[in-house]
Scaffold this active site. Structure first.
Site, PDB file in Angstrom:
ATOM      1  N   ARG A   1     -61.843  42.904 -30.434  1.00  0.00           N
ATOM      2  CA  ARG A   1     -60.929  43.419 -31.461  1.00  0.00           C
ATOM      3  C   ARG A   1     -61.307  42.724 -32.749  1.00  0.00           C
ATOM      4  O   ARG A   1     -61.090  41.511 -32.881  1.00  0.00           O
ATOM      5  CB  ARG A   1     -59.471  43.147 -31.083  1.00  0.00           C
TER       6      ARG A   1
ATOM      7  N   HIS B   1     -60.255  53.188 -32.574  1.00  0.00           N
ATOM      8  CA  HIS B   1     -59.484  52.601 -31.475  1.00  0.00           C
ATOM      9  C   HIS B   1     -59.633  53.527 -30.254  1.00  0.00           C
ATOM     10  O   HIS B   1     -58.693  54.199 -29.844  1.00  0.00           O
ATOM     11  CB  HIS B   1     -58.021  52.441 -31.883  1.00  0.00           C
TER      12      HIS B   1
ATOM     13  N   GLN C   1     -57.209  53.462 -27.102  1.00  0.00           N
ATOM     14  CA  GLN C   1     -55.889  54.029 -27.368  1.00  0.00           C
ATOM     15  C   GLN C   1     -55.925  55.555 -27.273  1.00  0.00           C
ATOM     16  O   GLN C   1     -55.099  56.161 -26.583  1.00  0.00           O
ATOM     17  CB  GLN C   1     -55.429  53.603 -28.771  1.00  0.00           C
TER      18      GLN C   1
ATOM     19  N   ASP D   1     -48.701  56.547 -36.720  1.00  0.00           N
ATOM     20  CA  ASP D   1     -49.084  55.137 -36.574  1.00  0.00           C
ATOM     21  C   ASP D   1     -48.562  54.406 -37.812  1.00  0.00           C
ATOM     22  O   ASP D   1     -48.119  55.036 -38.781  1.00  0.00           O
ATOM     23  CB  ASP D   1     -50.617  55.031 -36.446  1.00  0.00           C
TER      24      ASP D   1
ATOM     25  N   CYS E   1     -48.874  54.820 -31.066  1.00  0.00           N
ATOM     26  CA  CYS E   1     -49.681  53.844 -30.317  1.00  0.00           C
ATOM     27  C   CYS E   1     -48.957  52.508 -30.166  1.00  0.00           C
ATOM     28  O   CYS E   1     -49.315  51.722 -29.289  1.00  0.00           O
ATOM     29  CB  CYS E   1     -51.026  53.648 -31.013  1.00  0.00           C
TER      30      CYS E   1
ATOM     31  N   ARG F   1     -52.370  52.799 -21.022  1.00  0.00           N
ATOM     32  CA  ARG F   1     -53.501  51.995 -21.499  1.00  0.00           C
ATOM     33  C   ARG F   1     -54.125  51.261 -20.310  1.00  0.00           C
ATOM     34  O   ARG F   1     -55.334  51.192 -20.157  1.00  0.00           O
ATOM     35  CB  ARG F   1     -53.027  50.965 -22.542  1.00  0.00           C
TER      36      ARG F   1
HETATM   37  N1   CP Z   1     -51.637  49.952 -29.475  1.00  0.00           N
HETATM   38  C1   CP Z   1     -52.262  48.753 -29.466  1.00  0.00           C
HETATM   39  O1   CP Z   1     -53.498  48.640 -29.460  1.00  0.00           O
HETATM   40  O2   CP Z   1     -51.412  47.703 -29.434  1.00  0.00           O
HETATM   41  P1   CP Z   1     -51.771  46.151 -29.603  1.00  0.00           P
HETATM   42  O3   CP Z   1     -52.122  45.929 -31.049  1.00  0.00           O
HETATM   43  O4   CP Z   1     -50.525  45.443 -29.185  1.00  0.00           O
HETATM   44  O5   CP Z   1     -52.942  45.828 -28.719  1.00  0.00           O
HETATM   45  N1  NVA Z   2     -53.635  51.206 -37.072  1.00  0.00           N
HETATM   46  C1  NVA Z   2     -53.078  50.052 -36.427  1.00  0.00           C
HETATM   47  C2  NVA Z   2     -53.130  50.198 -34.951  1.00  0.00           C
HETATM   48  C3  NVA Z   2     -52.514  49.063 -34.166  1.00  0.00           C
HETATM   49  C4  NVA Z   2     -52.665  49.247 -32.697  1.00  0.00           C
HETATM   50  C5  NVA Z   2     -53.792  48.801 -36.907  1.00  0.00           C
HETATM   51  O1  NVA Z   2     -55.022  48.824 -36.994  1.00  0.00           O
HETATM   52  O2  NVA Z   2     -53.130  47.796 -37.166  1.00  0.00           O
END
Ligand code: CP
Ligand code: NVA
Length: 313
Positions: free
Chosen positions: A105, A132, A135, A229, A269, A297
């Site tokens: 990440r 992502h 997701q 989102d 999400c 997930r």
């Molecule tokens: N939706 C998602 O990826 O959540 P987190 O940021 O908690 O991993």
């Molecule tokens: N668009 C959001 C998604 C979080 C799961 C972000 O990148 O923070």
């Protein structure tokens, strides 16, 4: 059918067959139909290298590995020599000597690509600024399960930030599966030309329709699912004020849901901000399937791990 992807850096690199294979396997894992699944990844270790916070991605991958008989190792980027100047390439070369796969990440997709090109083991995108994929795959799995495998001709109305990383991956997965996407966003936050071209190229084959509107109601019109989102993604904190102002007319509320089909579901999400991108009365209503999305997930990622880290049997 064989799963062909070595890495999962973007959802667009998966074929329709890869995605359906993942869905079938996720369904079997979820129902407990795969004998010996609890030993499938015995002796395997998955590293999770995260520069940003996470609840779902971290926990669902860690629990998935445990339930498949494997092991996971959480590595906060600040705890690694990466934070003192070791290169991402060298980090990838070293981790590849210890572990069987890495979920990352990261702030930048470019860094993920640099890691993957030096890594000797499968690399999975656990969210970057641009994509992502885990997701979006879990989300479409959730709909595939709910609609008995019939996704062709369905439509998702996405309302909010048109440049959102989750939306990019949804556009890729939906367009491969024949699910239309209507985006409702302010002009300032539209999907990039490149992402629209990629989605439309897929959609030409699957016969899905990809549209962009400047009104939330138009995007939700006749949709089978309405998705949103956060307005301020991780890494965009300095744009907070401006984003909240520009996106304020793009909340998913009862009026927006009213434009969708009567049986349409609400998706997010998570994490959610009630009163910003979604009204509490929508996310907490019985049309909301956000907890199913979060649960799935884990099931979808178990399938991904078995196909990418397993021995292929
Ligand atoms: N939706 C998602 O990826 O959540 P987190 O940021 O908690 O991993
Ligand atoms: N668009 C959001 C998604 C979080 C799961 C972000 O990148 O923070």
């Amino acid at each position: 059918m064989r799963f062909r992807a070595r890495n999962l850096l973007t959802a667009n690199e998966l074929s329709r067959d890869d995605i359906i294979l993942l869905f079938r396997m996720a369904r079997e894992l979820k129902s407990g139909a795969i004998a010996g699944a609890d030993r499938a990844l015995r002796g395997k270790t998955l590293a999770l290298l995260f520069e940003k916070p996470s609840t779902r991605t971290r926990v669902s991958f860690e629990v998935a590995m445990a339930q498949l008989g494997g092991h996971s190792l959480f590595l906060g980027a600040q705890d690694l020599q990466l934070s003192r100047g070791e290169t991402i390439g060298d980090t990838a070369r070293v981790l590849s000597r210890y572990v069987d796969g890495v979920v990352l990440r990261l702030y930048e997709q470019k860094t993920l690509e640099a890691f993957a090109s030096a890594a000797g083991v499968p690399v999975i995108n656990g969210l970057t600024d641009k994509h992502h994929p885990c997701q979006a795959l879990a989300d479409l799995y959730t709909l595939w399960e709910r609609w008995d495998g019939k996704l062709d001709g369905r439509k998702i109305g996405f309302v909010g930030d048109g440049g959102d990383n989750v939306l990019v991956s949804l556009l890729h997965v939906c367009s491969k599966l024949g699910v239309g996407v209507s985006v409702g966003c302010p002009k300032e936050y539209s999907p990039s030309r490149q992402v629209l071209a990629e989605a439309r190229a897929n959609a030409d084959k699957s016969k899905a329709k990809i549209d962009v509107f400047s009104s939330p109601v138009e995007a939700a019109q006749g949709a089978d699912a309405v998705y949103t989102d956060v307005w301020v993604s991780m890494g965009q904190e300095s744009e907070r004020e401006e984003r909240l102002k520009t996106l304020s007319a793009f909340q998913v509320n009862e009026q927006v849901m009213g434009a969708a089909k009567g049986e349409a579901v609400f998706m997010h999400c998570l994490p959610a901000h009630r009163g910003q991108e979604v009204a509490a009365g929508v996310i907490d209503s019985n049309r909301s399937i956000v907890w199913e999305q979060a649960e799935n997930r884990m099931h979808l990622q178990k399938a991904l791990l078995m196909l990418m880290l397993g021995n292929g049997d």
